[in-house]
Design a protein around this motif. Structure first.
Motif, PDB file in Angstrom:
ATOM      1  N   ARG A 142       0.620  -1.117   0.116  1.00  0.00           N
ATOM      2  CA  ARG A 142      -0.241  -0.144  -0.437  1.00  0.00           C
ATOM      3  C   ARG A 142       1.001   1.432  -0.180  1.00  0.00           C
ATOM      4  N   ALA A 143       1.792   1.191   0.482  1.00  0.00           N
ATOM      5  CA  ALA A 143       2.966   1.913   0.676  1.00  0.00           C
ATOM      6  C   ALA A 143       3.216   2.691  -0.358  1.00  0.00           C
ATOM      7  N   SER A 144       4.169   1.709  -0.979  1.00  0.00           N
ATOM      8  CA  SER A 144       4.466   1.541  -2.827  1.00  0.00           C
ATOM      9  C   SER A 144       3.017   2.098  -3.569  1.00  0.00           C
ATOM     10  N   GLU A 145       2.472   1.304  -3.696  1.00  0.00           N
ATOM     11  CA  GLU A 145       1.134   2.383  -4.670  1.00  0.00           C
ATOM     12  C   GLU A 145       1.040   3.672  -4.065  1.00  0.00           C
ATOM     13  N   ALA A 146       1.134   3.966  -2.876  1.00  0.00           N
ATOM     14  CA  ALA A 146       0.887   5.363  -2.497  1.00  0.00           C
ATOM     15  C   ALA A 146       2.270   6.524  -2.989  1.00  0.00           C
ATOM     16  N   ILE A 147       3.111   6.091  -2.475  1.00  0.00           N
ATOM     17  CA  ILE A 147       4.077   6.743  -3.468  1.00  0.00           C
ATOM     18  C   ILE A 147       4.720   6.758  -5.274  1.00  0.00           C
ATOM     19  N   GLN A 148       4.661   5.129  -6.066  1.00  0.00           N
ATOM     20  CA  GLN A 148       4.329   5.616  -6.769  1.00  0.00           C
ATOM     21  C   GLN A 148       3.142   6.603  -7.349  1.00  0.00           C
ATOM     22  N   ARG A 149       1.912   7.518  -6.654  1.00  0.00           N
ATOM     23  CA  ARG A 149       0.694   7.944  -7.017  1.00  0.00           C
ATOM     24  C   ARG A 149       1.068   9.338  -6.426  1.00  0.00           C
ATOM     25  N   GLU A 150       1.377   9.534  -5.473  1.00  0.00           N
ATOM     26  CA  GLU A 150       2.054  10.974  -4.958  1.00  0.00           C
ATOM     27  C   GLU A 150       3.877  11.050  -5.503  1.00  0.00           C
ATOM     28  N   GLY A 151       4.446  10.369  -5.324  1.00  0.00           N
ATOM     29  CA  GLY A 151       5.973  10.440  -5.033  1.00  0.00           C
ATOM     30  C   GLY A 151       6.452  10.312  -3.438  1.00  0.00           C
ATOM     31  N   LEU A 152       8.116  10.626  -4.619  1.00  0.00           N
ATOM     32  CA  LEU A 152       8.595  10.676  -2.672  1.00  0.00           C
ATOM     33  C   LEU A 152       8.507  11.418  -1.959  1.00  0.00           C
ATOM     34  N   THR A 153       8.199  13.026  -2.436  1.00  0.00           N
ATOM     35  CA  THR A 153       8.154  14.435  -1.577  1.00  0.00           C
ATOM     36  C   THR A 153       7.169  15.094  -1.737  1.00  0.00           C
ATOM     37  N   TYR A 154       6.454  15.769  -1.156  1.00  0.00           N
ATOM     38  CA  TYR A 154       5.737  16.990  -1.522  1.00  0.00           C
ATOM     39  C   TYR A 154       6.115  18.317  -0.791  1.00  0.00           C
ATOM     40  N   GLU A 155       5.356  19.139  -1.186  1.00  0.00           N
ATOM     41  CA  GLU A 155       5.327  20.254  -0.653  1.00  0.00           C
ATOM     42  C   GLU A 155       3.832  21.222  -0.306  1.00  0.00           C
ATOM     43  N   THR A 156       4.621  21.712   0.760  1.00  0.00           N
ATOM     44  CA  THR A 156       4.032  22.558   2.101  1.00  0.00           C
ATOM     45  C   THR A 156       3.748  23.911   0.925  1.00  0.00           C
ATOM     46  N   ALA A 157       2.462  23.890   1.931  1.00  0.00           N
ATOM     47  CA  ALA A 157       1.659  25.990   0.747  1.00  0.00           C
ATOM     48  C   ALA A 157       3.113  26.681   0.650  1.00  0.00           C
ATOM     49  N   LYS A 158       3.526  26.388   1.657  1.00  0.00           N
ATOM     50  CA  LYS A 158       5.065  27.782   1.884  1.00  0.00           C
ATOM     51  C   LYS A 158       5.826  27.453   1.111  1.00  0.00           C
ATOM     52  N   GLY A 159       6.025  26.738   0.285  1.00  0.00           N
ATOM     53  CA  GLY A 159       7.846  26.215  -0.756  1.00  0.00           C
ATOM     54  C   GLY A 159       7.927  25.116  -0.299  1.00  0.00           C
ATOM     55  N   ASN A 160       8.068  24.383   0.854  1.00  0.00           N
ATOM     56  CA  ASN A 160       8.932  23.370   1.414  1.00  0.00           C
ATOM     57  C   ASN A 160       8.914  22.150   0.882  1.00  0.00           C
ATOM     58  N   ILE A 161       9.736  21.188   0.992  1.00  0.00           N
ATOM     59  CA  ILE A 161      10.008  20.038   0.457  1.00  0.00           C
ATOM     60  C   ILE A 161       9.913  18.972   1.082  1.00  0.00           C
ATOM     61  N   PHE A 162       8.979  17.894   1.675  1.00  0.00           N
ATOM     62  CA  PHE A 162       9.431  17.144   2.773  1.00  0.00           C
ATOM     63  C   PHE A 162       8.969  15.493   1.952  1.00  0.00           C
ATOM     64  N   PRO A 163       9.698  14.714   2.854  1.00  0.00           N
ATOM     65  CA  PRO A 163       9.963  13.598   1.705  1.00  0.00           C
ATOM     66  C   PRO A 163       8.407  12.948   2.568  1.00  0.00           C
ATOM     67  N   SER A 164       8.140  12.315   1.611  1.00  0.00           N
ATOM     68  CA  SER A 164       6.166  11.739   1.634  1.00  0.00           C
ATOM     69  C   SER A 164       6.499  11.027   2.819  1.00  0.00           C
ATOM     70  N   PRO A 165       5.033  10.460   3.802  1.00  0.00           N
ATOM     71  CA  PRO A 165       4.969   9.678   4.681  1.00  0.00           C
ATOM     72  C   PRO A 165       4.983   8.153   4.424  1.00  0.00           C
ATOM     73  N   TYR A 166       4.849   8.471   3.388  1.00  0.00           N
ATOM     74  CA  TYR A 166       4.551   6.682   2.839  1.00  0.00           C
ATOM     75  C   TYR A 166       5.447   6.010   3.159  1.00  0.00           C
ATOM     76  N   VAL A 167       7.050   7.108   2.867  1.00  0.00           N
ATOM     77  CA  VAL A 167       8.526   5.984   1.975  1.00  0.00           C
ATOM     78  C   VAL A 167       8.835   6.020   3.491  1.00  0.00           C
ATOM     79  N   ASN A 168       8.992   6.150   4.472  1.00  0.00           N
ATOM     80  CA  ASN A 168       9.075   6.329   5.845  1.00  0.00           C
ATOM     81  C   ASN A 168       8.563   4.936   6.795  1.00  0.00           C
ATOM     82  N   ILE A 169       6.773   4.520   6.214  1.00  0.00           N
ATOM     83  CA  ILE A 169       5.968   3.088   6.369  1.00  0.00           C
ATOM     84  C   ILE A 169       6.443   2.489   5.691  1.00  0.00           C
ATOM     85  N   ALA A 170       6.622   2.536   4.239  1.00  0.00           N
ATOM     86  CA  ALA A 170       7.832   1.460   3.194  1.00  0.00           C
ATOM     87  C   ALA A 170       8.774   0.867   4.104  1.00  0.00           C
ATOM     88  N   ASP A 171       9.767   2.042   4.002  1.00  0.00           N
ATOM     89  CA  ASP A 171      10.888   1.148   5.174  1.00  0.00           C
ATOM     90  C   ASP A 171      10.851   0.299   6.230  1.00  0.00           C
TER      91      ASP A 171
END
Length: 155
Positions: free
Chosen positions: A84-113
């Protein structure tokens, strides 16, 4: 370091009849029933499929039994989380961008690890890799022959 013990069917060493019989008896003492090796109800469908696949494959090698139920359930549950985490990473990518423009790793990466780490630990305990299966065989204590020179000391 001593080499890990092997099952009788995997041994290439020449053995006497007595050694073969002793090894067969030691292996029989370790066997437990397999009648309760069914996926628990709390597992999601994808985890139940993996549970059944591993149990079916293990039946051919005859190395899983009822005592492995909980570890196999944990393995299958983490397998489902990883998928499920791998599928979410495929859909949403390894990172996400906040409203302020900051880039963070996807929480799904931590779940998959974490799920992958648990899968590796459980698979090692279950003996899902050939090298792990060989480590699971419990060595029997070998009796040392009596020292033939002890008699001379008593004289």
């Amino acid at each position: 370091m001593a080499t890990p013990r092997k099952r009788l069917s995997m041994c290439t060493k020449h053995m006497t009849k007595k050694e073969k019989i002793d090894k067969q008896q030691a292996e029989k003492r370790l066997k437990v029933a397999r009648d309760q090796l069914k996926p628990p109800d709390f597992l999601p469908d994808i985890a139940k499929e993996e549970f059944c696949r591993v149990a079916r494959e293990a039946a051919g090698a005859d190395f899983l039994d009822n005592l492995d139920l909980s570890i196999l359930a944990i393995y299958a549950d983490n397998w489902a989380k990883y998928i499920r985490a791998s599928e979410a990473i495929q859909r949403e990518g390894l990172t996400y961008e906040t409203a302020k423009g900051n880039i963070f790793p996807s929480p799904y990466v931590n779940i998959a690890d974490k799920a992958a780490a648990m899968i590796m630990r459980c698979s090692s305990k279950l003996g899902l890799a050939t090298t792990d299966r060989l480590k699971l065989i419990i060595p029997e204590k070998e009796e040392k022959p009596a020292n033939k020179f002890i008699k001379l000391l008593d004289a």
